[in-house]
Design a protein around this motif. Structure first.
Motif, PDB file in Angstrom:
ATOM      1  N   LEU A  51       0.813  -1.222   0.000  1.00 18.11           N
ATOM      2  CA  LEU A  51       0.000   0.000   0.000  1.00 18.11           C
ATOM      3  C   LEU A  51       0.844   1.268   0.000  1.00 18.11           C
ATOM      4  CD1 LEU A  51      -2.905  -1.065   2.391  1.00 18.11           C
ATOM      5  CD2 LEU A  51      -2.955  -0.850  -0.112  1.00 18.11           C
ATOM      6  N   SER A  52       2.095   1.173   0.407  1.00 19.68           N
ATOM      7  CA  SER A  52       2.953   2.363   0.407  1.00 19.68           C
ATOM      8  C   SER A  52       3.743   2.528  -0.897  1.00 19.68           C
ATOM      9  CB  SER A  52       3.914   2.334   1.594  1.00 19.68           C
ATOM     10  OG  SER A  52       4.836   1.289   1.445  1.00 19.68           O
ATOM     11  N   LEU A  53       3.625   1.547  -1.806  1.00 20.80           N
ATOM     12  CA  LEU A  53       4.352   1.635  -3.075  1.00 20.80           C
ATOM     13  C   LEU A  53       3.800   2.746  -3.955  1.00 20.80           C
ATOM     14  CD1 LEU A  53       4.731  -2.139  -4.055  1.00 20.80           C
ATOM     15  CD2 LEU A  53       6.553  -0.579  -3.337  1.00 20.80           C
ATOM     16  N   ARG A  54       4.705   3.369  -4.684  1.00 20.57           N
ATOM     17  CA  ARG A  54       4.337   4.410  -5.648  1.00 20.57           C
ATOM     18  C   ARG A  54       4.773   3.942  -7.031  1.00 20.57           C
ATOM     19  NH1 ARG A  54       2.324   8.671  -3.150  1.00 20.57           N
ATOM     20  NH2 ARG A  54       2.619   8.765  -0.915  1.00 20.57           N
ATOM     21  N   TRP A  55       4.081   4.482  -8.025  1.00 20.72           N
ATOM     22  CA  TRP A  55       4.346   4.050  -9.401  1.00 20.72           C
ATOM     23  C   TRP A  55       5.804   4.252  -9.798  1.00 20.72           C
ATOM     24  CZ3 TRP A  55       1.335   0.914 -11.893  1.00 20.72           C
ATOM     25  CH2 TRP A  55      -0.022   0.869 -11.582  1.00 20.72           C
ATOM     26  N   ILE A  87       2.621  -4.782 -14.801  1.00 18.16           N
ATOM     27  CA  ILE A  87       2.634  -3.482 -14.120  1.00 18.16           C
ATOM     28  C   ILE A  87       2.395  -2.364 -15.135  1.00 18.16           C
ATOM     29  CG2 ILE A  87       4.131  -1.816 -12.921  1.00 18.16           C
ATOM     30  CD1 ILE A  87       5.395  -4.291 -11.478  1.00 18.16           C
ATOM     31  N   THR A  88       3.085  -2.437 -16.271  1.00 21.55           N
ATOM     32  CA  THR A  88       2.924  -1.421 -17.316  1.00 21.55           C
ATOM     33  C   THR A  88       1.493  -1.407 -17.849  1.00 21.55           C
ATOM     34  OG1 THR A  88       5.246  -1.631 -17.934  1.00 21.55           O
ATOM     35  CG2 THR A  88       3.786  -0.631 -19.569  1.00 21.55           C
ATOM     36  N   ASP A  89       0.939  -2.593 -18.085  1.00 24.80           N
ATOM     37  CA  ASP A  89      -0.437  -2.708 -18.576  1.00 24.80           C
ATOM     38  C   ASP A  89      -1.427  -2.119 -17.564  1.00 24.80           C
ATOM     39  OD1 ASP A  89      -2.358  -3.700 -20.540  1.00 24.80           O
ATOM     40  OD2 ASP A  89      -2.910  -5.165 -18.999  1.00 24.80           O
ATOM     41  N   CYS A  90      -1.251  -2.444 -16.295  1.00 23.19           N
ATOM     42  CA  CYS A  90      -2.137  -1.913 -15.252  1.00 23.19           C
ATOM     43  C   CYS A  90      -2.005  -0.395 -15.152  1.00 23.19           C
ATOM     44  CB  CYS A  90      -1.833  -2.564 -13.902  1.00 23.19           C
ATOM     45  SG  CYS A  90      -2.370  -4.291 -13.810  1.00 23.19           S
ATOM     46  N   TYR A  91      -0.793   0.098 -15.251  1.00 18.78           N
ATOM     47  CA  TYR A  91      -0.560   1.546 -15.189  1.00 18.78           C
ATOM     48  C   TYR A  91      -1.345   2.270 -16.286  1.00 18.78           C
ATOM     49  CZ  TYR A  91       1.875   6.027 -15.423  1.00 18.78           C
ATOM     50  OH  TYR A  91       2.162   7.371 -15.443  1.00 18.78           O
ATOM     51  N   LYS A  92      -1.311   1.717 -17.496  1.00 18.11           N
ATOM     52  CA  LYS A  92      -2.031   2.328 -18.617  1.00 18.11           C
ATOM     53  C   LYS A  92      -3.534   2.333 -18.368  1.00 18.11           C
ATOM     54  CE  LYS A  92       1.480   1.154 -22.037  1.00 18.11           C
ATOM     55  NZ  LYS A  92       1.875   0.173 -23.063  1.00 18.11           N
ATOM     56  N   HIS A  93      -4.063   1.250 -17.835  1.00 18.95           N
ATOM     57  CA  HIS A  93      -5.501   1.168 -17.588  1.00 18.95           C
ATOM     58  C   HIS A  93      -5.951   1.989 -16.386  1.00 18.95           C
ATOM     59  CE1 HIS A  93      -5.308  -2.306 -20.342  1.00 18.95           C
ATOM     60  NE2 HIS A  93      -6.543  -1.943 -20.616  1.00 18.95           N
ATOM     61  N   ILE A  94      -5.135   2.038 -15.353  1.00 17.70           N
ATOM     62  CA  ILE A  94      -5.490   2.774 -14.138  1.00 17.70           C
ATOM     63  C   ILE A  94      -5.364   4.282 -14.350  1.00 17.70           C
ATOM     64  CG2 ILE A  94      -4.809   3.182 -11.724  1.00 17.70           C
ATOM     65  CD1 ILE A  94      -4.066   0.155 -11.622  1.00 17.70           C
ATOM     66  N   SER A  95      -4.410   4.703 -15.162  1.00 15.96           N
ATOM     67  CA  SER A  95      -4.156   6.127 -15.441  1.00 15.96           C
ATOM     68  C   SER A  95      -4.075   6.970 -14.168  1.00 15.96           C
ATOM     69  CB  SER A  95      -5.247   6.702 -16.349  1.00 15.96           C
ATOM     70  OG  SER A  95      -5.297   6.033 -17.568  1.00 15.96           O
ATOM     71  N   PRO A  96      -3.068   6.725 -13.338  1.00 23.24           N
ATOM     72  CA  PRO A  96      -2.948   7.503 -12.092  1.00 23.24           C
ATOM     73  C   PRO A  96      -2.631   8.968 -12.372  1.00 23.24           C
ATOM     74  CG  PRO A  96      -0.989   6.180 -12.443  1.00 23.24           C
ATOM     75  CD  PRO A  96      -1.949   5.804 -13.526  1.00 23.24           C
ATOM     76  N   ILE A  97      -2.825   9.812 -11.355  1.00 23.35           N
ATOM     77  CA  ILE A  97      -2.615  11.254 -11.544  1.00 23.35           C
ATOM     78  C   ILE A  97      -1.146  11.606 -11.745  1.00 23.35           C
ATOM     79  CG2 ILE A  97      -4.709  12.011 -10.369  1.00 23.35           C
ATOM     80  CD1 ILE A  97      -2.946  12.504  -7.876  1.00 23.35           C
ATOM     81  N   GLY A  98      -0.257  10.739 -11.340  1.00 23.59           N
ATOM     82  CA  GLY A  98       1.160  11.002 -11.532  1.00 23.59           C
ATOM     83  C   GLY A  98       2.007   9.825 -11.111  1.00 23.59           C
ATOM     84  N   LEU A  99       3.261   9.862 -11.508  1.00 20.39           N
ATOM     85  CA  LEU A  99       4.173   8.769 -11.180  1.00 20.39           C
ATOM     86  C   LEU A  99       4.458   8.661  -9.687  1.00 20.39           C
ATOM     87  CD1 LEU A  99       6.786   8.918 -14.072  1.00 20.39           C
ATOM     88  CD2 LEU A  99       5.214   7.059 -13.559  1.00 20.39           C
TER      89      LEU A  99
END
Length: 195
Positions: A51-55, A87-99
Protein backbone atom coordinates in the motif's frame (compact mmCIF):
# COMPACT_ATOMS: atom_id res chain seq x y z
CA UNK A 1 1.06 -19.31 25.73
CA UNK A 2 0.43 -19.14 21.99
CA UNK A 3 3.22 -19.35 19.48
CA UNK A 4 3.38 -16.72 16.78
CA UNK A 5 2.48 -18.09 13.31
CA UNK A 6 1.05 -21.32 14.75
CA UNK A 7 -2.57 -20.58 13.94
CA UNK A 8 -2.64 -18.05 11.16
CA UNK A 9 -6.10 -17.43 9.79
CA UNK A 10 -5.11 -16.85 6.17
CA UNK A 11 -4.70 -19.70 3.73
CA UNK A 12 -2.74 -19.68 0.48
CA UNK A 13 -4.01 -19.90 -3.08
CA UNK A 14 -2.91 -22.61 -5.45
CA UNK A 15 -0.38 -20.92 -7.76
CA UNK A 16 -2.24 -21.70 -10.99
CA UNK A 17 -5.49 -20.46 -9.50
CA UNK A 18 -3.77 -17.25 -8.39
CA UNK A 19 -2.31 -16.68 -11.88
CA UNK A 20 -5.72 -17.32 -13.48
CA UNK A 21 -7.27 -14.87 -11.02
CA UNK A 22 -4.75 -12.17 -11.97
CA UNK A 23 -5.61 -12.66 -15.66
CA UNK A 24 -9.36 -12.79 -15.03
CA UNK A 25 -9.38 -9.64 -12.91
CA UNK A 26 -7.42 -7.81 -15.59
CA UNK A 27 -9.73 -9.09 -18.32
CA UNK A 28 -12.75 -7.95 -16.28
CA UNK A 29 -11.30 -4.44 -15.86
CA UNK A 30 -10.32 -4.79 -12.20
CA UNK A 31 -6.73 -3.70 -12.82
CA UNK A 32 -6.04 -2.45 -9.28
CA UNK A 33 -6.96 -5.78 -7.71
CA UNK A 34 -5.15 -7.68 -10.45
CA UNK A 35 -2.03 -5.62 -9.70
CA UNK A 36 -2.40 -6.09 -5.94
CA UNK A 37 -2.69 -9.87 -6.23
CA UNK A 38 0.17 -10.08 -8.73
CA UNK A 39 2.52 -8.04 -6.55
CA UNK A 40 1.52 -9.94 -3.41
CA UNK A 41 2.04 -13.33 -5.05
CA UNK A 42 5.26 -12.46 -6.91
CA UNK A 43 7.03 -10.52 -4.15
CA UNK A 44 5.64 -11.87 -0.88
CA UNK A 45 5.68 -8.46 0.79
CA UNK A 46 3.27 -7.44 3.52
CA UNK A 47 0.17 -5.50 2.57
CA UNK A 48 1.40 -2.42 4.46
CA UNK A 49 4.43 -2.37 2.16
CA UNK A 50 2.32 -2.86 -0.98
CA UNK A 51 0.00 0.00 0.00
CA UNK A 52 2.95 2.36 0.41
CA UNK A 53 4.35 1.63 -3.07
CA UNK A 54 4.34 4.41 -5.65
CA UNK A 55 4.35 4.05 -9.40
CA UNK A 56 7.80 5.63 -9.78
CA UNK A 57 9.24 2.80 -7.66
CA UNK A 58 7.91 -0.10 -9.73
CA UNK A 59 7.29 1.18 -13.26
CA UNK A 60 10.00 0.69 -15.92
CA UNK A 61 12.59 -0.69 -13.52
CA UNK A 62 14.26 -4.04 -12.99
CA UNK A 63 14.56 -3.83 -9.21
CA UNK A 64 13.97 -1.50 -6.31
CA UNK A 65 14.47 -1.36 -2.56
CA UNK A 66 11.86 -0.76 0.10
CA UNK A 67 12.12 -0.32 3.82
CA UNK A 68 9.68 -2.75 5.39
CA UNK A 69 7.21 -1.08 7.73
CA UNK A 70 7.10 -3.91 10.25
CA UNK A 71 10.81 -4.71 10.50
CA UNK A 72 12.44 -1.46 9.40
CA UNK A 73 14.79 -3.57 7.29
CA UNK A 74 15.59 -2.85 3.66
CA UNK A 75 14.51 -5.39 1.07
CA UNK A 76 15.55 -5.33 -2.57
CA UNK A 77 13.01 -6.77 -4.99
CA UNK A 78 13.71 -7.82 -8.55
CA UNK A 79 10.83 -7.55 -11.01
CA UNK A 80 10.62 -10.39 -13.52
CA UNK A 81 9.68 -9.61 -17.13
CA UNK A 82 6.13 -11.01 -16.96
CA UNK A 83 5.29 -8.93 -13.92
CA UNK A 84 6.99 -5.87 -15.42
CA UNK A 85 4.69 -6.14 -18.44
CA UNK A 86 1.66 -6.55 -16.18
CA UNK A 87 2.63 -3.48 -14.12
CA UNK A 88 2.92 -1.42 -17.32
CA UNK A 89 -0.44 -2.71 -18.58
CA UNK A 90 -2.14 -1.91 -15.25
CA UNK A 91 -0.56 1.55 -15.19
CA UNK A 92 -2.03 2.33 -18.62
CA UNK A 93 -5.50 1.17 -17.59
CA UNK A 94 -5.49 2.77 -14.14
CA UNK A 95 -4.16 6.13 -15.44
CA UNK A 96 -2.95 7.50 -12.09
CA UNK A 97 -2.61 11.25 -11.54
CA UNK A 98 1.16 11.00 -11.53
CA UNK A 99 4.17 8.77 -11.18
CA UNK A 100 4.56 9.74 -7.53
CA UNK A 101 1.04 8.63 -6.64
CA UNK A 102 0.38 5.40 -4.72
CA UNK A 103 -0.31 2.37 -6.89
CA UNK A 104 -3.58 1.51 -5.10
CA UNK A 105 -5.84 4.53 -4.77
CA UNK A 106 -9.58 4.13 -4.23
CA UNK A 107 -12.17 5.93 -6.33
CA UNK A 108 -12.33 8.51 -3.52
CA UNK A 109 -8.67 9.32 -4.05
CA UNK A 110 -7.38 7.74 -0.85
CA UNK A 111 -5.11 4.74 -0.39
CA UNK A 112 -7.08 1.60 0.39
CA UNK A 113 -7.14 0.44 4.00
CA UNK A 114 -6.11 -3.11 4.85
CA UNK A 115 -9.63 -3.76 6.12
CA UNK A 116 -11.14 -2.63 2.81
CA UNK A 117 -8.71 -4.82 0.82
CA UNK A 118 -9.74 -7.81 2.96
CA UNK A 119 -13.42 -7.15 2.21
CA UNK A 120 -12.66 -6.89 -1.52
CA UNK A 121 -10.66 -10.14 -1.43
CA UNK A 122 -13.60 -11.94 0.19
CA UNK A 123 -15.88 -10.58 -2.56
CA UNK A 124 -13.38 -11.76 -5.20
CA UNK A 125 -13.29 -15.21 -3.56
CA UNK A 126 -17.05 -15.54 -3.99
CA UNK A 127 -17.25 -13.99 -7.47
CA UNK A 128 -14.45 -16.12 -8.92
CA UNK A 129 -15.28 -19.24 -6.85
CA UNK A 130 -11.77 -19.49 -5.42
CA UNK A 131 -10.75 -22.73 -3.75
CA UNK A 132 -9.51 -21.17 -0.51
CA UNK A 133 -11.10 -21.33 2.91
CA UNK A 134 -9.77 -18.16 4.58
CA UNK A 135 -8.62 -15.37 2.29
CA UNK A 136 -7.06 -12.10 3.39
CA UNK A 137 -4.21 -9.83 2.37
CA UNK A 138 -1.88 -12.25 4.09
CA UNK A 139 -2.95 -15.02 1.70
CA UNK A 140 -0.91 -13.37 -1.06
CA UNK A 141 2.29 -13.49 0.99
CA UNK A 142 1.61 -17.12 1.89
CA UNK A 143 0.92 -17.95 -1.78
CA UNK A 144 4.36 -16.57 -2.64
CA UNK A 145 5.95 -18.62 0.14
CA UNK A 146 4.23 -21.84 -0.86
CA UNK A 147 5.17 -21.40 -4.52
CA UNK A 148 8.83 -20.78 -3.70
CA UNK A 149 8.80 -23.84 -1.44
CA UNK A 150 6.99 -26.05 -3.98
CA UNK A 151 9.27 -25.00 -6.85
CA UNK A 152 12.31 -25.93 -4.79
CA UNK A 153 10.99 -29.09 -3.16
CA UNK A 154 14.11 -31.08 -4.14
CA UNK A 155 16.10 -28.70 -1.95
CA UNK A 156 13.39 -27.89 0.56
CA UNK A 157 15.75 -26.78 3.31
CA UNK A 158 17.43 -24.26 0.98
CA UNK A 159 14.00 -22.96 -0.05
CA UNK A 160 13.06 -22.55 3.61
CA UNK A 161 16.30 -20.69 4.35
CA UNK A 162 15.60 -18.33 1.41
CA UNK A 163 12.05 -17.76 2.59
CA UNK A 164 13.20 -17.21 6.16
CA UNK A 165 15.48 -14.43 4.87
CA UNK A 166 12.81 -12.93 2.59
CA UNK A 167 10.16 -13.00 5.30
CA UNK A 168 12.62 -11.78 7.95
CA UNK A 169 11.74 -14.68 10.25
CA UNK A 170 14.17 -15.51 13.03
CA UNK A 171 14.25 -19.26 12.29
CA UNK A 172 13.37 -21.88 9.70
CA UNK A 173 10.91 -23.46 12.16
CA UNK A 174 8.91 -20.21 12.23
CA UNK A 175 8.85 -20.17 8.43
CA UNK A 176 7.66 -23.80 8.37
CA UNK A 177 4.85 -23.02 10.81
CA UNK A 178 4.01 -19.86 8.86
CA UNK A 179 3.59 -21.88 5.66
CA UNK A 180 1.65 -24.59 7.48
CA UNK A 181 4.34 -27.13 6.70
CA UNK A 182 4.83 -28.45 10.22
CA UNK A 183 1.28 -29.76 10.49
CA UNK A 184 1.38 -31.09 6.94
CA UNK A 185 4.66 -32.92 7.56
CA UNK A 186 3.32 -34.46 10.74
CA UNK A 187 0.14 -35.66 9.05
CA UNK A 188 2.15 -37.17 6.18
CA UNK A 189 3.83 -39.39 8.75
CA UNK A 190 0.61 -41.41 8.96
CA UNK A 191 0.50 -41.81 5.19
CA UNK A 192 4.08 -43.07 5.07
CA UNK A 193 3.27 -46.17 7.11
CA UNK A 194 2.29 -49.37 5.38
CA UNK A 195 2.08 -53.12 5.96
Amino acid sequence: MSLKYTNTTADFLDWNEAMNLIRNLSRDGSHKMSLLIAIGCFWGVRISDILSLRWNQILNTDEFTIQEHKTGKNRTIRINNQLKKHITDCYKHISPIGLNSPILVSQMGTTYSIQRINVILKEIKVKYKLNIKNISCHSLRKTFGRQVYNQNSESAELALVKLMELFNHSSVSITKRYLGLRTEELLQTYESLSF
